[in-house]
Write an enzyme that holds these catalytic residues in place. Structure first.
Site, PDB file in Angstrom:
ATOM      1  N   CYS A  56      97.935  38.681   7.568  1.00  0.00           N
ATOM      2  CA  CYS A  56      98.475  39.929   7.027  1.00  0.00           C
ATOM      3  C   CYS A  56      99.046  39.715   5.622  1.00  0.00           C
ATOM      4  O   CYS A  56      98.302  39.448   4.691  1.00  0.00           O
ATOM      5  CB  CYS A  56      99.511  40.511   7.994  1.00  0.00           C
ATOM      6  SG  CYS A  56      99.959  42.232   7.638  1.00  0.00           S
ATOM      7  N   HIS A  65      96.720  40.878  12.941  1.00  0.00           N
ATOM      8  CA  HIS A  65      97.689  39.992  13.595  1.00  0.00           C
ATOM      9  C   HIS A  65      97.056  39.352  14.834  1.00  0.00           C
ATOM     10  O   HIS A  65      97.047  39.951  15.911  1.00  0.00           O
ATOM     11  CB  HIS A  65      98.945  40.775  13.999  1.00  0.00           C
ATOM     12  CG  HIS A  65      99.800  41.160  12.839  1.00  0.00           C
ATOM     13  ND1 HIS A  65     100.782  40.332  12.332  1.00  0.00           N
ATOM     14  CD2 HIS A  65      99.815  42.277  12.073  1.00  0.00           C
ATOM     15  CE1 HIS A  65     101.369  40.929  11.301  1.00  0.00           C
ATOM     16  NE2 HIS A  65     100.801  42.104  11.121  1.00  0.00           N
ATOM     17  N   GLU A 102      98.204  36.972  16.572  1.00  0.00           N
ATOM     18  CA  GLU A 102      99.215  36.444  17.489  1.00  0.00           C
ATOM     19  C   GLU A 102      99.659  37.430  18.558  1.00  0.00           C
ATOM     20  O   GLU A 102     100.273  37.035  19.561  1.00  0.00           O
ATOM     21  CB  GLU A 102     100.438  35.958  16.701  1.00  0.00           C
ATOM     22  CG  GLU A 102     101.320  37.052  16.104  1.00  0.00           C
ATOM     23  CD  GLU A 102     100.852  37.546  14.745  1.00  0.00           C
ATOM     24  OE1 GLU A 102     101.665  38.169  14.045  1.00  0.00           O
ATOM     25  OE2 GLU A 102      99.676  37.315  14.382  1.00  0.00           O
TER      26      GLU A 102
END
Length: 529
Positions: free
Chosen positions: A90, A178, A180
């Site tokens: 990001c 993202h 994660e």
């Protein structure tokens, strides 16, 4: 009070450079799920200090800023010249692009939430074999419009013409989304591929290796003749910390269980039975209930409670040391205090550079400055799931390692208001009912923990029998989490909630209302105080 830097015994870290991301700690945890050690560092850390940590790789986190903002966090270009693999996420993806000569544009096409990622014909290592498109989680305004020289664009979205790129020769890559978060279903696999295939790292951060490293670290810190004392709270953290130290120094460790009167029903008996049976450790139990209640008399402010409990806990230890020394060789002393501090504890207490102090943690900031022990914190770099894995590796029973978290200050921080014996008995009874019903419903593996909170300074109007009552509300705070860094409130079935509420209001005097806390973390912490 002194502490050893536990990072000295850790393997080369994958460093997560934090640009103000909400998920920086989550990124570190995802790296550890690939069996690689990871730490979070602030973006303000000088490049020479980063290099001194001898990183195995760098991950540049997301962040709330625009790269065009005057106060935007900057990426030290020197970090890209360390010769280690780099992965941008990001904001980190955009900062990396700018630093290497690519272009970040204000396209006016913002993307927030679930987004469809279109995989290019040259999918690269990270997205190969994942189909033509996949769902990802986006949160950006600016977009990369041109990749740096030498990088191959591997994915795009409607709002991001360059949503992923790779340069295998430099062992560098990045994504606009993202990976994660769970909302990017294939994100963990993308992260794994970067770490193991692009970066070529060896996954050696396993429960067995962690335990061996920590035991050796404790031996080195305490030495061949040092003696240690460990306070057991009844929870998994202190139990695993004590088991590690016991394995390292044997009978030179004495465990002390301070009954401060802030325990849940049956906890003292559980510690005296389960822990000793599992480890064979020396255990001394001291009854300090009266001393703690005296210190807490009239105290209502949450931080003051934590400080008072932490201070009295240490004084109780000092009183217990005299008894421990009676069994020690002549002239010896107890110089080391073992604590079950975890990585999230350190983060919440502002223990890392650039972090805000959310609240003083009972294992970190609640100790007096004049404490006479050197701290031994073998779990300081671990998340809760890693602690449980180490506990199982050490042979501790499930009754200990699978136990739901319970704070060191105990019920003292679950009573909103002054702590008194009567209020403790009220909360203890309500807590026992809630735990029993959740267990009976088979929800122990679903719930991370369920604090039961007594609003002691609140009077709620009720009707019980034929009369009007003024009782106290009880709050149920069930949460689901992986590591306590973030948490969501648990959707407990209504019939279970009904049983808990009915039993508490019928069986616990002074309680006429039960309410459910449906706040996630953030914004609310798991404990109320």
């Amino acid at each position: 009070m002194t502490q050893q830097d536990p990072a000295a015994a850790a393997p080369r870290p994958v460093l997560v450079v934090d640009f103000g991301a909400q998920y920086a700690q989550l990124i570190a945890r995802r790296v550890r799920e690939v069996n690689l050690y990871s730490e979070v560092i602030p973006h303000t850390m000088p490049a020479d200090e980063v290099a001194a940590k001898n990183p195995a790789a760098l991950i540049l986190s997301g962040g709330p800023s625009s790269v065009y903002a005057d106060d935007a966090p900057s990426l030290h270009p020197e970090l890209l010249e360390l010769g280690v693999p780099v992965f941008g996420i990001c904001y980190g993806f955009q900062a990396m692009t700018q630093a290497m000569g690519g272009t970040v544009a204000k396209t006016g096409l913002r993307e927030y939430g679930r987004t469809e990622l279109q995989i290019q014909s040259e999918a690269g290592v990270l997205h190969e074999g994942m189909g033509e498109s996949q769902q990802v989680w986006m949160s950006h305004g600016d977009s990369v419009s041109e990749a740096p020289e030498g990088f191959t664009v591997t994915a795009r979205t409607e709002g991001a013409p360059v949503a992923a790129f790779e340069c295998p020769e430099k062992r560098m890559a990045g994504v606009q989304y993202h990976p994660e978060v769970l909302h990017s279903p294939k994100g963990q696999e993308v992260l794994r591929r970067f770490l193991l295939e692009t970066a070529g790292l060896e996954p050696t951060w396993t429960a067995g290796n962690i335990a061996e490293q920590l035991i050796e670290q404790v031996r080195e810190q305490i030495g061949d003749e040092g003696r240690a004392i460990c306070g057991l709270s009844g929870g998994v953290d202190s139990a695993v910390a004590a088991a590690l130290v016991q394995r390292a120094i044997g009978d030179r460790l004495t465990c002390v269980f301070v009954d401060h009167g802030l325990l849940r029903a049956g906890e003292r008996e559980q510690v005296e039975k389960d822990f000793v049976a599992a480890t064979g450790a020396k255990l001394v139990t001291v009854d300090e209930r009266e001393a703690f209640l005296q210190k807490l008399a009239g105290v209502t402010e949450p931080e003051a409670k934590r400080k008072a409990i932490g201070a009295e806990f240490i004084r109780s230890f000092e009183r217990a040391v005299a008894g421990v020394l009676a069994d020690a060789p002549e002239g010896s002393s107890v110089d080391f205090l073992v604590q079950g501090t975890l990585y999230p504890d350190v983060v919440e207490s502002g223990g890392g550079t650039g972090t805000a102090n959310i609240k003083s943690h009972h294992n970190v900031g609640g100790l007096p400055d004049d404490v006479e022990f050197e701290l031994v914190e073998p779990l300081r770099l671990l998340f809760k799931d890693e602690v449980r894995a180490v506990g199982r590796e050490l042979g501790l029973p499930e009754e200990i390692v699978a136990r739901q978290p319970f704070p060191g200050p105990g019920l003292g921080i679950r009573i909103i208001g002054e702590v008194t014996e009567d209020r403790l008995e009220t909360l203890r009874a309500a807590d026992a009912i809630a735990r029993a019903e959740l267990t009976a419903a088979g929800l122990d593996d679903v719930i991370w923990q369920c604090p039961v909170v007594l609003l002691a300074d609140v009077r709620s109007v009720g009707v019980q029998g034929d009369g009007r009552t003024y009782g106290h509300p009880i709050v149920l705070r069930p949460v689901s989490s992986e590591d306590a860094m973030t948490a969501d409130w648990t959707r407990i079935p209504f019939d279970v909630l009904e049983k808990i509420s009915t039993r508490i209001t019928n069986e616990v005097e002074e309680v006429n209302r039960v309410v459910l806390d449906v706040t996630s973390k953030p914004p609310g912490t798991i404990e109320w105080e």
